[in-house]
Design a protein around this motif. Structure first.
Motif, short mmCIF file in Angstrom:
data_model
loop_
_atom_site.label_atom_id
_atom_site.label_comp_id
_atom_site.label_asym_id
_atom_site.label_seq_id
_atom_site.Cartn_x
_atom_site.Cartn_y
_atom_site.Cartn_z
N THR A 15 -10.01 -6.08 -0.81
CA THR A 15 -9.39 -5.07 -0.37
C THR A 15 -9.66 -4.43 0.81
OG1 THR A 15 -8.91 -2.76 -1.11
CG2 THR A 15 -11.26 -3.42 -1.55
N SER A 16 -8.88 -3.87 1.37
CA SER A 16 -9.32 -3.00 2.75
C SER A 16 -9.33 -1.67 2.49
CB SER A 16 -8.16 -3.43 3.99
OG SER A 16 -7.08 -2.56 3.49
N LEU A 17 -8.92 -1.06 1.20
CA LEU A 17 -9.06 0.19 0.95
C LEU A 17 -10.14 0.74 0.47
CD1 LEU A 17 -5.86 0.08 -1.49
CD2 LEU A 17 -5.79 0.72 0.87
N GLU A 18 -11.05 0.10 0.33
CA GLU A 18 -12.52 0.41 -0.22
C GLU A 18 -13.26 1.11 1.16
OE1 GLU A 18 -16.80 -1.77 -1.13
OE2 GLU A 18 -15.12 -2.74 -1.67
N TYR A 19 -12.68 0.65 2.38
CA TYR A 19 -13.51 1.25 3.49
C TYR A 19 -12.55 2.38 4.47
CZ TYR A 19 -15.56 -3.02 2.56
OH TYR A 19 -16.47 -4.17 1.85
N ILE A 20 -11.47 2.87 3.70
CA ILE A 20 -10.70 3.85 4.33
C ILE A 20 -10.73 5.22 3.54
CG2 ILE A 20 -9.13 2.22 5.02
CD1 ILE A 20 -7.09 3.19 2.95
N ASP A 21 -10.27 6.28 4.32
CA ASP A 21 -10.16 7.63 3.69
C ASP A 21 -8.69 7.93 3.19
OD1 ASP A 21 -12.94 8.33 4.16
OD2 ASP A 21 -12.27 8.99 6.24
N GLU A 22 -9.00 8.84 2.19
CA GLU A 22 -7.50 9.26 1.69
C GLU A 22 -6.39 9.56 3.01
OE1 GLU A 22 -5.39 12.86 -0.75
OE2 GLU A 22 -7.42 12.28 -1.08
N GLU A 23 -6.91 10.04 3.95
CA GLU A 23 -6.15 10.70 5.29
C GLU A 23 -5.64 9.41 6.02
OE1 GLU A 23 -5.17 13.45 7.27
OE2 GLU A 23 -5.75 14.19 5.27
N ASP A 24 -6.21 8.43 5.76
CA ASP A 24 -5.85 6.97 6.79
C ASP A 24 -4.57 6.47 5.94
OD1 ASP A 24 -8.19 7.16 7.98
OD2 ASP A 24 -9.15 5.71 6.79
N ILE A 25 -4.16 6.76 4.77
CA ILE A 25 -3.09 6.20 4.08
C ILE A 25 -2.08 7.24 3.50
CG2 ILE A 25 -3.97 3.87 3.71
CD1 ILE A 25 -4.24 4.96 0.56
N LYS A 26 -2.24 8.48 3.94
CA LYS A 26 -1.45 9.66 3.45
C LYS A 26 -0.07 9.28 3.71
CE LYS A 26 -1.72 13.30 6.46
NZ LYS A 26 -2.00 14.78 6.55
N ASP A 27 0.24 8.88 4.70
CA ASP A 27 1.66 8.79 5.13
C ASP A 27 2.19 7.29 5.40
OD1 ASP A 27 1.89 11.41 5.87
OD2 ASP A 27 0.91 11.25 8.02
N ALA A 28 1.39 6.44 4.72
CA ALA A 28 1.62 5.12 4.70
C ALA A 28 2.87 4.76 3.73
CB ALA A 28 0.48 4.15 4.17
N LYS A 29 3.54 3.81 3.88
CA LYS A 29 4.72 3.29 3.15
C LYS A 29 4.45 2.05 2.25
CE LYS A 29 7.93 5.71 6.19
NZ LYS A 29 8.57 5.43 7.16
N VAL A 30 4.68 2.05 1.00
CA VAL A 30 4.55 0.85 0.22
C VAL A 30 5.40 -0.42 0.79
CG1 VAL A 30 4.50 -0.31 -2.01
CG2 VAL A 30 3.91 2.07 -1.82
N ILE A 31 4.92 -1.70 1.05
CA ILE A 31 5.82 -2.82 1.27
C ILE A 31 6.00 -3.50 -0.08
CG2 ILE A 31 5.66 -4.91 2.31
CD1 ILE A 31 3.80 -3.86 4.53
N TYR A 32 4.85 -3.60 -0.76
CA TYR A 32 4.72 -4.54 -2.00
C TYR A 32 3.83 -3.91 -3.12
CZ TYR A 32 4.31 -8.21 -5.33
OH TYR A 32 4.47 -9.23 -6.46
N GLN A 33 4.23 -3.85 -4.23
CA GLN A 33 3.10 -3.31 -5.39
C GLN A 33 3.56 -3.86 -6.55
OE1 GLN A 33 3.01 1.02 -5.83
NE2 GLN A 33 0.94 0.79 -6.86
N ASP A 34 2.50 -4.38 -7.33
CA ASP A 34 2.78 -4.78 -8.65
C ASP A 34 1.50 -4.50 -9.38
OD1 ASP A 34 1.07 -6.95 -8.20
OD2 ASP A 34 2.36 -8.55 -8.28
N GLU A 35 1.20 -5.09 -10.61
CA GLU A 35 -0.09 -4.66 -11.36
C GLU A 35 -1.27 -5.32 -10.96
OE1 GLU A 35 2.32 -6.85 -12.88
OE2 GLU A 35 3.51 -5.20 -13.14
N THR A 36 -1.07 -6.19 -9.67
CA THR A 36 -2.37 -6.82 -9.11
C THR A 36 -2.54 -6.75 -7.66
OG1 THR A 36 -1.49 -9.10 -8.90
CG2 THR A 36 -2.33 -8.54 -11.05
N SER A 37 -1.50 -6.23 -7.01
CA SER A 37 -1.57 -5.83 -5.61
C SER A 37 -1.05 -4.77 -5.25
CB SER A 37 -1.29 -7.32 -5.05
OG SER A 37 0.01 -7.57 -5.25
#
Length: 110
Positions: A15-37
């Motif tokens: 994961t890269s999410l461990e090292y970010i703040d909520e602010e960093d991704i608040k406007d991010a858009k989903v490219i892909y999502q499933d149960e494992t990624s």
């Protein structure tokens, strides 16, 4: 998209999410999502910032393939893609896709 805190707090193998703040991704858009990624992106002035988490290399690769499709279909501009916190075992896959390492940092304590 599920709650940002749930995404950040969920435990993934990679994961890269461990090292970010909520602010960093608040406007991010989903490219892909499933149960494992999950792969998210944010378009900046000169780059596309990719945020990601996956339990396997395959999940990461699927999400990255979806990003390529969005770029090819001009749904995302063809800017440079910036991906942080890449595991060593993912590098050869990314190099075959045309990515290259531009910086590498190692954290350590003395």
């Amino acid at each position: 998209m599920e709650n940002i805190n749930n995404i950040i707090d969920k435990k993934y193998k990679y994961t890269s999410l461990e090292y970010i703040d909520e602010e960093d991704i608040k406007d991010a858009k989903v490219i892909y999502q499933d149960e494992t990624s999950i792969l998210l992106y944010k378009e900046l002035d000169e780059t596309i910032q990719l945020f990601w988490a996956a339990d396997s290399k395959e999940g990461f690769m699927t999400g990255l393939n979806n990003l390529e499709i969005l770029i090819e279909e001009n749904k995302i501009s063809g800017k440079k893609v910036h991906i942080k916190f890449i595991p060593e075992e993912f590098i050869s896959f990314l190099e075959k896709k045309g990515f290259r390492v531009i910086a590498e940092f190692v954290d350590f304590l003395e």
